[in-house]
Design a protein around this motif. Structure first.
Motif, PDB file in Angstrom:
ATOM      1  N   HIS A 113       9.648   4.907   6.268  1.00 56.46           N
ATOM      2  CA  HIS A 113      10.219   4.090   5.188  1.00 56.46           C
ATOM      3  C   HIS A 113       9.238   3.008   4.722  1.00 56.46           C
ATOM      4  O   HIS A 113       9.574   2.198   3.863  1.00 56.46           O
ATOM      5  N   GLY A 114       8.043   2.993   5.318  1.00 55.71           N
ATOM      6  CA  GLY A 114       7.027   2.035   4.904  1.00 55.71           C
ATOM      7  C   GLY A 114       7.075   0.701   5.600  1.00 55.71           C
ATOM      8  O   GLY A 114       6.372  -0.237   5.216  1.00 55.71           O
ATOM      9  N   ARG A 115       7.875   0.606   6.651  1.00 52.10           N
ATOM     10  CA  ARG A 115       7.921  -0.646   7.412  1.00 52.10           C
ATOM     11  C   ARG A 115       6.675  -0.741   8.294  1.00 52.10           C
ATOM     12  O   ARG A 115       6.284   0.235   8.938  1.00 52.10           O
ATOM     13  N   ILE A 116       6.071  -1.919   8.327  1.00 50.66           N
ATOM     14  CA  ILE A 116       4.852  -2.143   9.114  1.00 50.66           C
ATOM     15  C   ILE A 116       5.192  -2.114  10.603  1.00 50.66           C
ATOM     16  O   ILE A 116       6.146  -2.750  11.042  1.00 50.66           O
ATOM     17  N   GLU A 170       0.875  -1.182   0.000  1.00 48.88           N
ATOM     18  CA  GLU A 170       0.000   0.000   0.000  1.00 48.88           C
ATOM     19  C   GLU A 170       0.910   1.229   0.000  1.00 48.88           C
ATOM     20  O   GLU A 170       2.062   1.169   0.405  1.00 48.88           O
ATOM     21  N   ARG A 171       0.370   2.374  -0.403  1.00 46.91           N
ATOM     22  CA  ARG A 171       1.218   3.558  -0.501  1.00 46.91           C
ATOM     23  C   ARG A 171       1.632   4.089   0.867  1.00 46.91           C
ATOM     24  O   ARG A 171       0.876   3.993   1.845  1.00 46.91           O
ATOM     25  N   ILE A 172       2.824   4.635   0.902  1.00 44.64           N
ATOM     26  CA  ILE A 172       3.292   5.323   2.109  1.00 44.64           C
ATOM     27  C   ILE A 172       2.578   6.670   2.146  1.00 44.64           C
ATOM     28  O   ILE A 172       2.520   7.380   1.144  1.00 44.64           O
ATOM     29  N   SER A 173       2.030   7.022   3.297  1.00 42.32           N
ATOM     30  CA  SER A 173       1.355   8.315   3.450  1.00 42.32           C
ATOM     31  C   SER A 173       1.552   8.815   4.872  1.00 42.32           C
ATOM     32  O   SER A 173       1.746   8.026   5.799  1.00 42.32           O
ATOM     33  N   SER A 174       1.469  10.116   5.014  1.00 38.28           N
ATOM     34  CA  SER A 174       1.572  10.722   6.342  1.00 38.28           C
ATOM     35  C   SER A 174       0.452  10.232   7.249  1.00 38.28           C
ATOM     36  O   SER A 174       0.663  10.024   8.442  1.00 38.28           O
TER      37      SER A 174
END
Length: 152
Positions: free
Chosen positions: A147-150, A132-136
Motif C-alpha cells: 500500500h506504499g507505507r514506509i 515515490e512510486r509504489i513498485s514491486s
C-alpha cells in the motif's frame, strides 16, 4: 460492451496494480477484460526471483473477486509482451507509464497488420507515503508495503 486488455507480472499485487485492474473493469463495464499474466519463463528473465505463476495467479484471482464488476474476464498466460493483442480486437488497453511503450509497439504492429489501433488508457503511478512510486522492487527490498507505507 467494451473489450479491455491489461497485462503484467503482478509479482506483488500492490496498489498500483490494483488501480490498473479497477480501471480495466470500469472501462469494460459489462464487456470483457483479458488479463495477461506473464509466464514463469518470461518473469524469470528478471534479475531477481519472481514468485511462480500459480502463486501470482491465485493472488490476482483473490483480488479480482473484491472488485465490483459486471464484466467477464479471462486470464491469459503471457509468453511474450503482446498476448492476444496482435490477434484479437480490443477497445482499450490499460497501462502504467512503465508499460506505455509496449502499448505503443502493439499499436504499431497492429497498424502494420492492417488492424485497428487499441485506445491506450495510461494510469499514472500510484505513490507511496514518501511520494515515490509504489513498485514491486521497493516492496521486495522491504522498503515499503503493498500500500506504499514506509517500512524502514
Amino acid at each position: 460492451m467494451a473489450k479491455v486488455a491489461i497485462g503484467g507480472t503482478f509479482e506483488c499485487l500492490h496498489d498500483g496494480h490494483r488501480e490498473l485492474l479497477r480501471k480495466a473493469f470500469e472501462l469494460a463495464d459489462s464487456g470483457q477484460v483479458d488479463i495477461g499474466l506473464t509466464s514463469n519463463a518470461m518473469a524469470n528473465k528478471r534479475s531477481r526471483k519472481i514468485p511462480d505463476y500459480p502463486y501470482r495467479e491465485l493472488q490476482l484471482l483473490r483480488y479480482i473477486k473484491e472488485i465490483p464488476k459486471k464484466a467477464e474476464y479471462r486470464l491469459i498466460e503471457l509468453n511474450d509482451p503482446y498476448g492476444k493483442t496482435l490477434d484479437e480486437d480490443y477497445d482499450y488497453i490499460v497501462v502504467s507509464p512503465e508499460t506505455h511503450p509496449v502499448a505503443l509497439k502493439i499499436n504499431s504492429i497492429r497498424k502494420d497488420k492492417g488492424m485497428k489501433p487499441i485506445e491506450i488508457v495510461r494510469i499514472g503511478f500510484v505513490l507511496a507515503q514518501d511520494s515515490e512510486r509504489i513498485s514491486s522492487t521497493r516492496i521486495v527490498s522491504g522498503e515499503i508495503d503493498i500500500h506504499g507505507r514506509i517500512l524502514r
